[in-house]
Design a protein around this motif. Structure first.
Motif, mmCIF file in Angstrom:
data_model
loop_
_atom_site.group_PDB
_atom_site.id
_atom_site.type_symbol
_atom_site.label_atom_id
_atom_site.label_comp_id
_atom_site.label_asym_id
_atom_site.label_seq_id
_atom_site.Cartn_x
_atom_site.Cartn_y
_atom_site.Cartn_z
ATOM 1 N N HIS A 16 -6.900 -7.329 12.003
ATOM 2 C CA HIS A 16 -7.391 -8.309 11.024
ATOM 3 C C HIS A 16 -8.238 -7.630 9.959
ATOM 4 O O HIS A 16 -8.466 -6.412 9.996
ATOM 5 N N LEU A 17 -8.712 -8.430 9.012
ATOM 6 C CA LEU A 17 -9.456 -7.871 7.884
ATOM 7 C C LEU A 17 -10.725 -7.167 8.321
ATOM 8 O O LEU A 17 -11.148 -6.194 7.686
ATOM 9 N N TYR A 20 -9.762 -3.711 9.224
ATOM 10 C CA TYR A 20 -9.404 -2.949 8.028
ATOM 11 C C TYR A 20 -10.629 -2.517 7.238
ATOM 12 O O TYR A 20 -10.808 -1.341 6.923
ATOM 13 N N THR A 67 0.314 -0.281 11.540
ATOM 14 C CA THR A 67 -0.718 -0.679 10.586
ATOM 15 C C THR A 67 -1.330 0.541 9.898
ATOM 16 O O THR A 67 -1.470 0.577 8.668
ATOM 17 N N ILE A 212 -4.193 -8.996 8.913
ATOM 18 C CA ILE A 212 -4.026 -8.302 7.642
ATOM 19 C C ILE A 212 -2.612 -8.402 7.088
ATOM 20 O O ILE A 212 -2.409 -8.385 5.870
ATOM 21 N N LEU A 285 -1.728 -6.388 -0.618
ATOM 22 C CA LEU A 285 -1.116 -6.157 0.690
ATOM 23 C C LEU A 285 0.400 -6.298 0.702
ATOM 24 O O LEU A 285 1.034 -6.030 1.723
#
Length: 336
Positions: A16-17, A20, A67, A212, A285
Motif C-alpha cells: 500500500h501507499l 511505498y 512491486t 498501490i 502509477l
C-alpha cells in the motif's frame, strides 16, 4: 567509500501507499546515489509469523517482488533477493539471539501491542503470540547486520527495529570487538507517519490502506473515502493538516503542489481536491501498474531474478558469517 543500504518488505498483504512512501520510495531514491550500494529483499520468513497458507505466501511474495521491480528497482545493479534463499541470515539470527536480552524483546512494539490488547480484554497476556513474532526483531537484526548495513530506509513505526539491531550489535561488539557495523535509519520526515483513509496511521491492521496498484475505478472510490473536516467549499483550508494534500505531494510535481496549495487557501471543495489527488496518483502509477501485472503473470521470471540475486547476496553473506563464527570460536571445517 560507498554506504550499504538495505530494506525489505514482508508479504502479509497487498503493498500500500504507506509501504511505498515509508520504505520503497526512499530506498529507490538512495539507489540513485553513486555513493550507495543497495540491497532489497522479500521478507518471506518474516511473513510466516502471520501467513500460514502455502498459496497465500507464494502469491504475496511474488507481489512484493513485482512491486519493487515495477517501481523502478534495477536488479542488475542492486542485490535483490528472497530472504529464504539466504540461509546465512537464519544462522546469524541464532547467534544474535544469544546477545539479545529478553527485556529488549519484551519492549518490541508488535509484542507489547498484543500483550496490552490481551490485558484490556482479560485474556492471557501471550494469547496469539508465537515465538516468531516475539523474536521477530532478532531476525530483522540479522537481515541488517549480515550485510554490514549502514542505512535502513524505514517508516517511523519501524525505527525501533533498527534501534534493536544497534543494541544487539553493540552487545556483540562489546564482547568481541568491532565486528558489526552499527546501522542508522533513514526516514522521510514529512511522511514519517502516513495517514490512512480514516486519519489513523495507514496500516493493514486498521484496514485503512490504499493498495498501490489498485485499478483506477477502485482507486477513485478509495480516495473518495478519505476522511476530511467539516469545512465548506470556498472556505480556506490548511493543506498541512489535510490527508489529501499529504498524499498529493508524494506524486505531484513541485508546480502542481504549489498550485493545489493555493487552491486550498482559496477554498477548494473536498470533492474537487479528491479528484485532483486521483488524477496525479493515477497518472504517476499508470505505467508501474501495467508493469506490475505483466510481472505477476510471469512467476518463473520473478524466480529467476530472485535466485540470481540470492547468489549475489550469498557472495557477501557467506564470508562475513564465517568471520563472525571464527570470532566466537565456531567455524566450519575445510573438510566439510
Amino acid at each position: 567509500m560507498k554506504k550499504q543500504v538495505l530494506t525489505g518488505i514482508k508479504p502479509t498483504g497487498r503493498v500500500h501507499l504507506g509501504n511505498y512512501i515509508g520504505a520503497i520510495k526512499p530506498a529507490l531514491d538512495l539507489a540513485q546515489n553513486e555513493y550507495s550500494e543497495t540491497a532489497y529483499f522479500v521478507a518471506d520468513y518474516h511473513g510466516l509469523t502471520q501467513i500460514h497458507s502455502c498459496e497465500e505466501m507464494k502469491e504475496l511474495s511474488y507481489c512484493i517482488a513485482a512491486t519493487w521491480l515495477a517501481l523502478g528497482l534495477d536488479h542488475e545493479k542492486a542485490i535483490f533477493y528472497r530472504q529464504s534463499d539466504v540461509p546465512e541470515i537464519f544462522e546469524l539470527s541464532w547467534i544474535l539471539s544469544c546477545f539479545a536480552p529478553k527485556g529488549l524483546m519484551n519492549r518490541a512494539h508488535a509484542y507489547k501491542s498484543i500483550v496490552e490488547s490481551n490485558q484490556q480484554i482479560g485474556k492471557d497476556l501471550d494469547t496469539g503470540v508465537n515465538m516468531g513474532l516475539f523474536t521477530y526483531p532478532i531476525l530483522m537484526a540479522a537481515d541488517i547486520l549480515l550485510f554490514q548495513t549502514d542505512l535502513v530506509p524505514v517508516g517511523k513505526d519501524q525505527v525501533q527495529h533498527v534501534e534493536i539491531a544497534r543494541d544487539i550489535a553493540g552487545n556483540f561488539n562489546k564482547q568481541y570487538g568491532e565486528v558489526f557495523h552499527i546501522p542508522d535509519y533513514v526516514i522521510q520526515e514529512e511522511s514519517a507517519v502516513l495517514p490512512g483513509l480514516d486519519g489513523r496511521k495507514m496500516s493493514k491492521s486498521y484496514q485503512n490502506t490504499i493498495p498501490i496498484f489498485e485499478e483506477p475505478k477502485k482507486l477513485q472510490k478509495l480516495i473518495n473515502k478519505i476522511k476530511t473536516d467539516s469545512s465548506l467549499p470556498k472556505e480556506p483550508k490548511d493543506p498541512n493538516s489535510s490527508i489529501i494534500f499529504s498524499l498529493y505531494k508524494e506524486f505531484a510535481t513541485s508546480v502542481q503542489i504549489e498550485d493545489l496549495k493555493e487552491k486550498f487557501h482559496s477554498g477548494i471543495g473536498w470533492g474537487e481536491a479528491k479528484k485532483e489527488l486521483f488524477h496525479v496518483m493515477n497518472a504517476y502509477l499508470e505505467e508501474p501498474r501495467e508493469k506490475y501485472y505483466e510481472l505477476m503473470s510471469s512467476p518463473k521470471l520473478l524466480d529467476e531474478i530472485l535466485e540470481q540475486g540470492a547468489l549475489k547476496a550469498r557472495a557477501k553473506t557467506i564470508p562475513f558469517l564465517e568471520e563472525v563464527k571464527q570470532t566466537i570460536g565456531i567455524h566450519r571445517s575445510s573438510r566439510i
